[in-house]
Design a protein around this motif. Structure first.
Motif, short mmCIF file in Angstrom:
data_model
loop_
_atom_site.label_atom_id
_atom_site.label_comp_id
_atom_site.label_asym_id
_atom_site.label_seq_id
_atom_site.Cartn_x
_atom_site.Cartn_y
_atom_site.Cartn_z
N GLY A 1 -22.19 -25.87 -11.59
CA GLY A 1 -21.90 -27.07 -12.31
C GLY A 1 -23.00 -27.78 -13.14
O GLY A 1 -22.89 -27.79 -14.26
N ARG A 2 -24.17 -27.87 -12.41
CA ARG A 2 -25.39 -28.42 -13.10
C ARG A 2 -25.78 -27.68 -14.42
O ARG A 2 -25.77 -28.07 -15.49
N HIS A 3 -25.78 -26.28 -14.22
CA HIS A 3 -26.52 -25.34 -15.07
C HIS A 3 -25.39 -25.33 -16.12
O HIS A 3 -25.59 -25.34 -17.32
N SER A 4 -23.99 -25.44 -15.58
CA SER A 4 -22.83 -25.32 -16.60
C SER A 4 -22.73 -26.35 -17.59
O SER A 4 -22.58 -26.28 -18.77
N VAL A 5 -23.03 -27.66 -17.19
CA VAL A 5 -23.24 -28.88 -17.98
C VAL A 5 -24.29 -28.81 -19.11
O VAL A 5 -24.25 -29.03 -19.95
N VAL A 6 -25.52 -28.52 -18.60
CA VAL A 6 -26.46 -28.36 -19.57
C VAL A 6 -26.19 -27.15 -20.58
O VAL A 6 -26.40 -27.48 -21.56
N ARG A 7 -25.61 -26.00 -20.27
CA ARG A 7 -25.37 -24.98 -21.12
C ARG A 7 -24.37 -25.54 -22.14
O ARG A 7 -24.57 -25.23 -23.51
N ALA A 8 -23.18 -26.30 -21.64
CA ALA A 8 -22.03 -26.46 -22.36
C ALA A 8 -22.81 -27.37 -23.62
O ALA A 8 -22.28 -27.52 -24.75
N LEU A 9 -23.55 -28.58 -23.00
CA LEU A 9 -23.90 -29.47 -24.00
C LEU A 9 -25.03 -28.92 -24.93
O LEU A 9 -25.14 -29.30 -26.08
N THR A 10 -25.76 -27.96 -24.47
CA THR A 10 -26.57 -27.18 -25.45
C THR A 10 -25.90 -26.64 -26.61
O THR A 10 -26.26 -26.90 -27.73
N LEU A 11 -24.90 -25.93 -26.19
CA LEU A 11 -24.02 -25.13 -27.26
C LEU A 11 -23.39 -26.40 -28.26
O LEU A 11 -22.91 -26.02 -29.42
N ALA A 12 -22.79 -27.32 -27.41
CA ALA A 12 -22.16 -28.20 -28.17
C ALA A 12 -22.98 -29.08 -29.26
O ALA A 12 -22.52 -29.53 -30.43
N ALA A 13 -24.32 -29.29 -29.32
CA ALA A 13 -25.25 -29.78 -29.94
C ALA A 13 -25.52 -29.06 -31.28
O ALA A 13 -25.84 -29.51 -32.35
N VAL A 14 -25.04 -27.57 -31.23
CA VAL A 14 -25.22 -26.96 -32.61
C VAL A 14 -24.03 -27.12 -33.52
O VAL A 14 -22.96 -27.18 -32.71
N ASP A 15 -24.20 -27.28 -34.35
CA ASP A 15 -23.18 -27.51 -35.67
C ASP A 15 -22.63 -26.17 -35.89
O ASP A 15 -23.59 -25.15 -36.76
N ARG A 16 -21.30 -25.55 -35.57
CA ARG A 16 -20.83 -24.36 -36.26
C ARG A 16 -19.61 -24.22 -37.14
O ARG A 16 -18.88 -23.81 -37.38
N GLY A 17 -19.66 -25.66 -37.83
CA GLY A 17 -18.77 -25.86 -38.85
C GLY A 17 -17.12 -25.96 -38.29
O GLY A 17 -16.45 -25.67 -38.81
N ALA A 18 -17.35 -26.42 -37.08
CA ALA A 18 -15.97 -26.79 -36.58
C ALA A 18 -15.14 -25.47 -36.18
O ALA A 18 -13.89 -25.43 -36.27
N GLU A 19 -15.62 -24.24 -35.90
CA GLU A 19 -15.00 -23.11 -35.82
C GLU A 19 -15.23 -22.69 -34.26
O GLU A 19 -16.48 -22.60 -33.81
N PRO A 20 -14.24 -22.28 -33.61
CA PRO A 20 -14.62 -21.90 -32.18
C PRO A 20 -15.11 -20.43 -31.97
O PRO A 20 -14.89 -19.81 -33.13
N ALA A 21 -15.52 -20.18 -31.02
CA ALA A 21 -16.08 -18.73 -30.79
C ALA A 21 -14.92 -17.83 -30.93
O ALA A 21 -13.69 -18.02 -30.72
N PRO A 22 -15.22 -16.65 -31.42
CA PRO A 22 -14.09 -15.50 -31.44
C PRO A 22 -13.33 -15.27 -30.03
O PRO A 22 -14.29 -15.36 -29.12
N ASP A 23 -12.43 -14.89 -30.07
CA ASP A 23 -11.64 -14.44 -28.88
C ASP A 23 -11.83 -13.28 -28.36
O ASP A 23 -11.56 -12.13 -29.03
N THR A 24 -12.80 -12.99 -27.04
CA THR A 24 -13.06 -11.80 -26.66
C THR A 24 -12.49 -11.50 -25.26
O THR A 24 -12.72 -10.75 -24.59
N SER A 25 -11.64 -12.59 -24.84
CA SER A 25 -11.16 -12.63 -23.38
C SER A 25 -10.06 -11.57 -23.21
O SER A 25 -9.81 -11.18 -21.79
N GLY A 26 -9.57 -11.05 -24.07
CA GLY A 26 -8.12 -10.08 -24.11
C GLY A 26 -8.87 -8.65 -23.96
O GLY A 26 -7.86 -7.87 -23.56
#
Length: 338
Positions: free
Chosen positions: A313-338
């Motif tokens: 959980g600690r590492h995941s919070v750091v990772r999520a915040l790090t990725l959130a801090a990057v401006d991606r032009g309000a587009e989500p990551a591509p769907d690769t889960s299927g």
């Protein structure tokens, strides 16, 4: 599967009347309810099909937010332009869940109502499950509990909520609109789910016969800086071990607003107010994010097999915040889960 009556509802009022008089269950996509019925976990006397009611619109609200009707499929919700541009964390969370086929069937309202995937709940061969059979005990507490709760659990239940969508809704302060025979009302998302306490059979704040009409998303300031991180055993078609929804507002290099929620760690999306507060007024650096992550896990109470979730959980919070801090032009990551 137990024999049941089936009927199509012709209107919202008709559906509610039928549920009130017969005790039947509402059916939308059916991706969870039908599985539970097949396994004997759910045994309703009847099923009321909602698919002829419509409830499939996504529209802007007068306040600048978005209203999502309950019958909107997960695929339609994740890919709608308003959601992708204004609420990318929600789109990202939905695309992290299940498979394309399931997302094409599952609905926004049904997603909120999906039940835990705890094996002791899902398999009726296990007698000890207070959520399925109140008073029988909780086999998971001293049994297989690798995937179970580290926050908000009780002596009677350690199950988690499996929804990805709900975690994103938590950081967006969504509001659920419901209706029953007495009228219509709203439930803030932070009051929609309930912790198990002594009544683990109750998952949410809905009254009997409540029908979810839709989900209101208030205007969000997190479009430019948000992320949904899902950590799981395999990339495709697996529930989270830990997930994080993160939203930031960064002005002149300083964080001025923040929202954080964990998934797969409790019976509800787990907001982190202390961690959020620690971010305000700080620069988005590794040190800032690590401090927030440490605060996020302070009150964790792991079970015999899931202590790894604290460090994860600690590492995941750091990772999520790090990725959130990057401006991606309000587009989500591509769907690769299927």
């Amino acid at each position: 599967m137990k024999t049941f009556e089936f009927r199509h509802a012709s209107s919202i009022g008709d559906a509610i009347d039928a549920a009130t008089t017969t005790g039947a269950k509402y059916l939308a996509g059916g991706t969870n309810l039908i599985d539970l019925m097949k396994g004997g976990v759910e045994q309703p006397s009847g099923v009321i099909d909602l698919r002829r009611l419509g409830l499939t619109s996504i529209t802007s609200t007068d306040t600048g937010g978005v209203f999502v009707e309950a019958g909107v499929t997960n695929s339609a919700l994740a890919n709608h332009p308003l959601i992708r541009t204004q609420y990318p964390v929600l789109s990202h969370a939905i695309l992290s869940g299940a498979t394309t086929q399931l997302r094409n069937m599952a609905t926004a309202g049904g997603n909120l109502l999906q039940r835990t995937r705890c094996p002791y709940f899902m398999q009726t061969v296990f007698a000890a499950c207070n959520k399925r059979d109140p008073g029988s005990g909780c086999a998971a507490r001293h049994g297989f509990n690798r995937e179970h709760a580290i926050f908000g659990a009780s002596a009677d239940c350690v199950a988690i909520n499996p929804s990805d969508m709900a975690v994103a809704l938590a950081v967006l302060d969504a509001v659920v609109h419901v209706q029953n025979e007495t009228g219509r009302r709203t439930i803030p998302i932070d009051r929609f789910f309930v912790l198990p306490g002594r009544t683990p059979e109750i998952d949410n704040a809905l009254d009997p016969h409540d029908l979810i009409i839709g989900i209101e998303l208030p205007p969000s300031a997190f479009a430019e800086h948000s992320w949904y991180l899902k950590v799981r055993d395999r990339h495709s078609y697996a529930f989270a071990l830990v997930s994080v929804a993160a939203g930031l507002v960064i002005e002149d290099g300083v964080i001025t607003a923040a929202a954080l929620a964990l998934g797969a760690v409790a019976a509800m999306p787990w907001r982190l107010p202390e961690a959020e507060a620690s971010l305000i007024g700080k620069t988005p650096t590794a040190v800032t994010f690590d401090t927030a992550a440490q605060l996020a896990m302070v009150n964790a109470q792991p079970l015999s097999q899931n202590g790894f979730k604290v460090d994860l959980g600690r590492h995941s919070v750091v990772r999520a915040l790090t990725l959130a801090a990057v401006d991606r032009g309000a587009e989500p990551a591509p769907d690769t889960s299927g």
